[in-house]
Design a protein around this motif. Structure first.
Motif, PDB file in Angstrom:
ATOM      1  N   SER A 163       0.860  -1.177   0.000  1.00  0.00           N
ATOM      2  CA  SER A 163       0.000   0.000   0.000  1.00  0.00           C
ATOM      3  C   SER A 163       0.900   1.231   0.000  1.00  0.00           C
ATOM      4  O   SER A 163       1.455   1.612   1.038  1.00  0.00           O
ATOM      5  N   GLY A 164       1.094   1.804  -1.169  1.00  0.00           N
ATOM      6  CA  GLY A 164       2.003   2.941  -1.285  1.00  0.00           C
ATOM      7  C   GLY A 164       3.425   2.521  -0.991  1.00  0.00           C
ATOM      8  O   GLY A 164       3.962   1.605  -1.617  1.00  0.00           O
ATOM      9  N   ILE A 165       4.051   3.188  -0.029  1.00  0.00           N
ATOM     10  CA  ILE A 165       5.423   2.853   0.331  1.00  0.00           C
ATOM     11  C   ILE A 165       5.503   1.828   1.455  1.00  0.00           C
ATOM     12  O   ILE A 165       6.596   1.506   1.930  1.00  0.00           O
ATOM     13  N   LEU A 166       4.353   1.294   1.887  1.00  0.00           N
ATOM     14  CA  LEU A 166       4.329   0.304   2.969  1.00  0.00           C
ATOM     15  C   LEU A 166       4.152  -1.095   2.395  1.00  0.00           C
ATOM     16  O   LEU A 166       3.200  -1.363   1.653  1.00  0.00           O
ATOM     17  N   THR A 167       5.085  -1.977   2.727  1.00  0.00           N
ATOM     18  CA  THR A 167       4.998  -3.386   2.342  1.00  0.00           C
ATOM     19  C   THR A 167       4.742  -4.219   3.582  1.00  0.00           C
ATOM     20  O   THR A 167       5.496  -4.156   4.550  1.00  0.00           O
ATOM     21  N   ASP A 168       3.646  -4.976   3.551  1.00  0.00           N
ATOM     22  CA  ASP A 168       3.244  -5.812   4.682  1.00  0.00           C
ATOM     23  C   ASP A 168       3.590  -7.262   4.340  1.00  0.00           C
ATOM     24  O   ASP A 168       3.092  -7.822   3.364  1.00  0.00           O
ATOM     25  N   ILE A 169       4.468  -7.875   5.145  1.00  0.00           N
ATOM     26  CA  ILE A 169       4.934  -9.241   4.904  1.00  0.00           C
ATOM     27  C   ILE A 169       4.527 -10.105   6.084  1.00  0.00           C
ATOM     28  O   ILE A 169       4.973  -9.888   7.219  1.00  0.00           O
ATOM     29  N   LYS A 170       3.661 -11.089   5.842  1.00  0.00           N
ATOM     30  CA  LYS A 170       3.188 -11.996   6.893  1.00  0.00           C
ATOM     31  C   LYS A 170       3.780 -13.385   6.654  1.00  0.00           C
ATOM     32  O   LYS A 170       3.748 -13.896   5.526  1.00  0.00           O
ATOM     33  N   VAL A 171       4.299 -13.988   7.715  1.00  0.00           N
ATOM     34  CA  VAL A 171       4.894 -15.321   7.647  1.00  0.00           C
ATOM     35  C   VAL A 171       4.166 -16.226   8.634  1.00  0.00           C
ATOM     36  O   VAL A 171       4.136 -15.954   9.841  1.00  0.00           O
ATOM     37  N   PHE A 172       3.558 -17.300   8.137  1.00  0.00           N
ATOM     38  CA  PHE A 172       2.811 -18.247   8.982  1.00  0.00           C
ATOM     39  C   PHE A 172       2.639 -19.554   8.204  1.00  0.00           C
ATOM     40  O   PHE A 172       2.403 -19.528   6.999  1.00  0.00           O
ATOM     41  N   PRO A 173       2.716 -20.719   8.886  1.00  0.00           N
ATOM     42  CA  PRO A 173       3.143 -20.922  10.270  1.00  0.00           C
ATOM     43  C   PRO A 173       4.655 -21.109  10.330  1.00  0.00           C
ATOM     44  O   PRO A 173       5.257 -21.727   9.461  1.00  0.00           O
ATOM     45  N   VAL A 174       5.261 -20.598  11.377  1.00  0.00           N
ATOM     46  CA  VAL A 174       6.707 -20.676  11.523  1.00  0.00           C
ATOM     47  C   VAL A 174       7.062 -20.487  12.987  1.00  0.00           C
ATOM     48  O   VAL A 174       6.305 -19.866  13.744  1.00  0.00           O
ATOM     49  N   LYS A 175       8.175 -21.056  13.405  1.00  0.00           N
ATOM     50  CA  LYS A 175       8.670 -20.795  14.753  1.00  0.00           C
ATOM     51  C   LYS A 175      10.059 -20.180  14.643  1.00  0.00           C
ATOM     52  O   LYS A 175      10.750 -20.334  13.630  1.00  0.00           O
ATOM     53  N   PHE A 176      10.469 -19.471  15.682  1.00  0.00           N
ATOM     54  CA  PHE A 176      11.726 -18.743  15.668  1.00  0.00           C
ATOM     55  C   PHE A 176      12.870 -19.654  16.082  1.00  0.00           C
ATOM     56  O   PHE A 176      12.762 -20.419  17.042  1.00  0.00           O
ATOM     57  N   SER A 177      13.974 -19.561  15.349  1.00  0.00           N
ATOM     58  CA  SER A 177      15.164 -20.322  15.712  1.00  0.00           C
ATOM     59  C   SER A 177      15.799 -19.688  16.949  1.00  0.00           C
ATOM     60  O   SER A 177      15.585 -18.509  17.236  1.00  0.00           O
TER      61      SER A 177
END
Length: 516
Positions: A163-177
């Protein structure tokens, strides 16, 4: 098999009340909905038969006892009290399969599946199995935002909207190392969720979102390139690590359609470009593990070691898992050395000098038959040298017997095969235990798509770190070749000194190309 203690599995004979409630089980990318939960004493239950079909849960009852099993977890239960047993010894192989219709509590089901159990709202319950996919970190560098995983993520794991200069990146499902690296940029807002993460990146619309595997590294910058035509390229690249250390790479890119030749030379060898073509050559000292070339064996593949093969159309990087045998009649001899002075069964090829020992037996082979069992100082064809203590079949070896060579399948159809020392990347995943291995001024063989790369790594480097860089560059497979290697590009030696008894791979450009 681990016992899950204190969780309740009940039969439908207990008084229950049915509500319009639902159970959702999130397992990786799959979401399963189980409707019409059954409550008893305020706790939700579901029919065991219904959920067993979804997750292949094995269950049965016998003599008032029951058991439900999934993978290495199981719950045993008493059909009278409904309580799980602490000291169950019943196995499914001893249980009957004509049970009625038992119920399993949602809490027990979550423990059986090794998952987390929560109540989202009234009547809505969630069981979430921890995803196998781990996120190692993310980096914003230039116009590129890169997310690093422990393995290649499924297509739907990362969702990007703008949306304009905003990039929304969603990551699912994942766990943090455990060693997760945060973006650490004022342009990136990170929101961590339950098995999910969201990145809000404020940047120009030209931002590129990329996924990679391995430990987060900065993008590799190309410094120089020479195009030889026919898809053959020479490149130099520079990578700056998060620690500030600089890694320099020099590589030859070869398409699978290239016409490759292996030329073996003995004695003192001067490397030069053959003919008048501008060709790139990669050379190895005589100690290199050249296994097979030009319908001739040069070495023995070590079980479990990485191997590069080329059949004229396709490159493959594999792990060796077979042996080379020579059958004299019906007697198999497993070769553990070729043109060497050690091994129980040594195979000498034509022109090789053979050491004489009273403790060894010799078999001369020509045109597929045994022609002599006498020692010969230099092989005219193939010669087997066998330790006397390693065979009890010597009396069965006769002159004139047919000899068959049985090569591993990956060599049979190959034009050449070269063995490496350590596998670094396999199927776009970094191999474990690499971070403790260091080498200086060494070579790596790597593959990306249909192309092969000989890569020179400058300076003393950690193989684990180099693997991360190669993963970031998109290589799917790679192995450590060694230090005693050299490369000639456009008539110039890139590195290394020329030694004795060398062979090299010539890239034949007689079908065309770019003159320089």
């Amino acid at each position: 098999m681990s016992l899950i203690k204190g969780y309740i599995l009940l039969f439908i004979v207990f008084p229950v009340f049915v509500f319009a409630s639902s159970l959702y089980v999130v397992d990786g990318q799959n979401i399963t909905r189980i409707s019409d939960l059954i409550y008893w004493k305020g706790n939700p239950f579901v029919q065991l038969k219904k959920v067993a079909d979804f997750w292949n849960i094995k269950w049965s009852v016998k003599d008032g006892m029951g058991v439900a099993e999934w993978n290495n977890n199981f719950i045993s239960f008493n059909t009278s009290s409904g309580e799980g047993l602490y000291d169950a010894i019943y196995a499914l192989s001893n249980a009957a399969s004509n049970a009625n219709n038992p119920l399993i509590s949602v809490a027990s089901l979550s423990m059986l599946l090794g998952a987390n159990y929560t109540q989202e709202t009234d009547g809505i319950f969630m069981i979430k199995r921890p995803p196998a996919l781990e996120i190692n970190g993310a980096i914003l560098y230039g116009h590129q935002f890169t997310i690093f995983f422990n393995a290649i993520p499924p297509d739907e794991t990362v969702k990007v909207s703008r949306s304009g200069i905003l990039t929304d990146i969603k990551v699912f499902p994942v766990k943090f190392s455990p060693n997760y690296v945060h973006p650490n940029s004022p342009l990136v807002v990170e929101r961590d969720g339950n098995f999910s993460v969201e990145y809000l990146v404020t940047f120009y619309s030209t931002l590129t979102v990329k996924t990679s595997t391995g430990t987060p590294t900065l993008p590799v910058q190309n410094a120089e390139m020479i195009d030889f035509g026919n898809g053959i390229l020479y490149k130099t690249s520079v990578s700056t690590l998060l620690s500030g250390k600089v890694l320099r790479l020099k590589m030859i890119e070869i398409p699978s359609s290239a016409n490759l030749k292996v030329i073996k030379s003995s004695g003192t060898t001067t490397i030069s470009l053959l003919g008048n073509s501008n060709i790139a050559i990669v050379g190895f000292e005589s100690s290199t593990p050249l296994i097979y070339a030009n319908d001739r064996l040069y070495g023995v593949p070590s079980n479990g070691s990485p191997l590069l093969t080329w059949n004229g159309q396709k490159f493959d990087i594999i792990e060796t898992d077979q042996v080379i045998t020579v059958n004299i009649g019906n007697i198999p001899f497993v070769i553990d050395g070729i043109n060497s002075n050690s091994g129980n069964v040594i195979l000498y090829t034509a022109g090789q000098e053979i050491s004489n020992s009273p403790n060894r037996l010799y078999v001369q082979i020509k045109d597929g038959r045994v022609i002599s069992t006498d020692y010969i100082p230099r092989a005219n064809g193939y010669v087997l040298s066998i330790n006397k203590s390693s065979t009890i079949f010597w009396n069965d070896v006769k002159i004139g017997q047919i000899v068959n060579f049985f090569l591993p399948f990956y060599i049979q159809n190959s034009i050449f095969a070269i063995q490496g020392k350590t596998l670094m990347i396999q199927n776009s995943s970094k191999m474990p235990l690499l971070n403790s291995i260091n080498s200086k001024d060494f070579y790596v063989i790597a593959a990306k798509g249909e192309k092969l790369y000989f890569i020179y790594v400058e300076g003393e480097q950690d193989l684990g770190m180099v693997s991360d860089i190669l993963l970031n560059m998109g290589f799917s497979d790679a192995f450590y070749l060694g230090e005693n290697v050299f490369m000639i590009v456009d008539g110039k030696i890139v590195n290394g000194n020329l030694g004795v008894g060398l062979f090299w791979i010539e890239i034949d450009k007689t079908t065309g190309g770019v003159d320089r």
